[in-house]
Design an enzyme around this catalytic site. Structure first.
Site, short mmCIF file in Angstrom:
data_model
loop_
_atom_site.label_atom_id
_atom_site.label_comp_id
_atom_site.label_asym_id
_atom_site.label_seq_id
_atom_site.Cartn_x
_atom_site.Cartn_y
_atom_site.Cartn_z
N CYS A 1 -7.21 35.71 -78.32
CA CYS A 1 -7.18 37.32 -79.65
C CYS A 1 -6.98 37.41 -80.24
O CYS A 1 -5.25 37.61 -79.97
CB CYS A 1 -7.77 38.22 -78.05
N CYS B 1 -10.56 34.67 -68.07
CA CYS B 1 -10.81 34.84 -69.47
C CYS B 1 -11.32 36.26 -69.59
O CYS B 1 -12.87 35.99 -69.48
CB CYS B 1 -10.50 34.14 -70.59
N GLU C 1 -27.68 15.35 -91.57
CA GLU C 1 -26.85 15.48 -90.27
C GLU C 1 -25.92 14.18 -91.53
O GLU C 1 -26.69 12.85 -91.60
CB GLU C 1 -27.15 15.31 -89.21
N CYS D 1 -19.09 29.50 -92.01
CA CYS D 1 -18.18 30.12 -90.82
C CYS D 1 -16.86 30.42 -91.63
O CYS D 1 -15.61 30.71 -91.08
CB CYS D 1 -18.22 28.91 -90.39
#
Length: 481
Positions: A118, A195, A361, A438
């Site tokens: 993070c 976590c 794909e 992304c």
């Protein structure tokens, strides 16, 4: 984990002792490999932070020169340490927060900020998403592009959301096995016993894994964890071997015995914890012992089989919301084409809205898994094809869709975007194009080509797949006039 279709290779090992930061700014400093000039690594005068960078660092200015400071937030005044100095900017980290932002929050994690899993736990998750979206909007404007309408961002819980994670492995000098994410600003590993961003069950499993790896003397460089959906979730523990390490039957038996002990400690049945192994240099994992098919849910009606090593959206809640958003924007009709289809994350839901779906794909094993998922869900109107989408697409692939107009063309590429397919995409003259990104930078590049081909950027949605990080994903709808 940021989205990619390739496997991460082996990494070096290292570590440092775990300790709790003593103040809101403690723990941010990372010792650079070298320090020059003399002013580097010296405490600096208080700095006013004006903005947040794309990678989550605060931005201030000294005599007009930009300073990127890890651990600082907009609106704060901080004392900081300069760690490197370039011609046009300096980089450093917080020493002490003098005037905190009202958006600053306690990280709630003993490993933060040393752990690199993070980078924004000190910032309220809703505020972090707003900053990330603002930065993306500014990038769009700088590129000379515009979005007609922004829809509400998609966001789930900020903790307990990761159903998959890859952890590095190291052995200490006294022989102990440690697992964790890489330290921030270094290649070292931060050993973790739990976590906060993992699902509660995976977090509990994390503390048990050293005993699993201690069952064998072989080197393991990475462990991939996955939790399936369902009333009785299945945990998939996939081990990647170090170079030259081969697992024999005796080693496999010891791993299975240790796995059964861990399952009992977590109040799971033996079938709910599966062990998988991959030799160095191999693409696929193989199960150790019997392994029933594990599933994730796209909706109440649709299930996808999941196995280690295959791409999986790590945030289940945001993925389901994203699929629903795609269906809400898609107009329906005769033909939908899904590029970078994976194992059917979008193809299967779209098959309920379109008479025919063509899924393309690049990896044969994903094509086979996608077809199997369609069959398992009773869907018979999807055609799965294998093509290298990182190279210009063959004309034969273009000819088939031209026989009937494409109502929807959905693109879900890796971080590198869909540059090689953009000429083909523009030539299809699809009525709608939905682009799942992304990496906003490659989305902007490809969006420019779509606009040049006569499309308009109608809608955009920010996707917070990775809360507590600077990473942002996006959904974009393009339509022809």
């Amino acid at each position: 984990m940021k989205k990619t279709r390739s496997q991460r290779g082996p990494r070096g090992t290292g570590g440092q002792p775990s300790r709790r930061p003593r103040s809101p700014g403690a723990g941010w400093a990372a010792r650079p490999p070298h320090r020059s000039p003399a002013s580097v690594d010296q405490p600096m005068q208080p700095l006013q932070i004006e903005a947040l960078s794309h990678d989550g660092r605060g931005i201030g200015r000294v005599d007009g020169k930009a300073c990127f400071v890890r651990g600082a937030l907009p609106g704060e005044q901080v004392s900081w340490r300069r760690e490197s100095s370039q011609r046009n900017f300096d980089q450093g980290s917080v020493v002490e927060v003098l005037v905190p932002s009202p958006q600053r929050q306690p990280p709630g994690c003993e490993y933060y900020p040393r752990c690199g899993g993070c980078s924004l736990r000190h910032l309220d998750a809703g505020a972090a998403l707003a900053y990330k979206q603002q930065n993306f909007i500014a990038d769009i404007e700088r590129a000379g592009l515009s979005v007609e309408q922004w829809l509400a961002p998609l966001q789930g819980g900020s903790d307990g959301y990761r159903r998959r994670a890859r952890l590095a492995v190291q052995k200490t000098r006294d022989g102990r096995v440690e697992l964790g994410f890489r330290n921030a600003a270094s290649r070292r590993i931060e050993p973790l016993q739990h976590c906060r961003v993992l699902t509660p069950l995976l977090s509990a499993l994390l503390g048990e894994l050293p005993s699993l790896l201690a069952a064998i003397t072989l080197g393991v460089v990475e462990v991939e964890l996955t939790e399936s959906d369902g009333a009785e979730p299945v945990l998939l523990v996939a081990l990647s071997a170090a170079p030259g390490e081969l697992l024999n039957d005796s080693g496999a038996a010891r791993l299975e015995s240790a796995g059964a002990t861990i399952a009992a400690a977590l109040s799971l049945s033996p079938a709910q914890l599966q062990l998988w192994w991959r030799d160095h240099g191999e693409r696929d994992f193989r199960p150790l012992g019997a392994a029933s098919t594990a599933h994730i849910a796209l909706s109440q009606q649709l299930l996808l089989a999941c196995r280690p090593g295959q791409f999986l959206q790590v945030n289940g809640a945001v993925n389901r919301a994203m699929v629903e958003q795609v269906l809400a924007l898609a107009g329906g009709g005769e033909l939908a084409v899904d590029l970078f289809a994976g194992v059917g994350n979008f193809s299967l839901p779209l098959a309920r809205r379109y008479r025919r779906v063509i899924a393309v794909e690049g990896l044969p094993e994903l094509v086979a898994s996608g077809a199997a998922n369609a069959a398992a869900n009773g869907i018979d109107n999807i055609e799965f094809h294998c093509a290298d989408l990182n190279r210009p697409l063959p004309k034969t692939l273009l000819d088939a869709p031209r026989r009937e107009r494409i109502d929807l063309l959905l693109i879900d590429p890796p971080r590198s975007g869909a540059a090689a397919a953009m000429d083909w995409i523009g030539a299809t003259q699809a009525k709608q194009i939905l682009y799942i990104s992304c990496h906003p930078a490659t989305l902007l590049r490809d969006a420019g080509q779509l606009l040049a081909a006569g499309y308009r950027w109608r809608r955009a949605v920010a996707l917070d797949m990775f809360p507590h990080t600077a990473h942002l994903e996006a959904l974009a709808l393009f339509e022809r006039d």
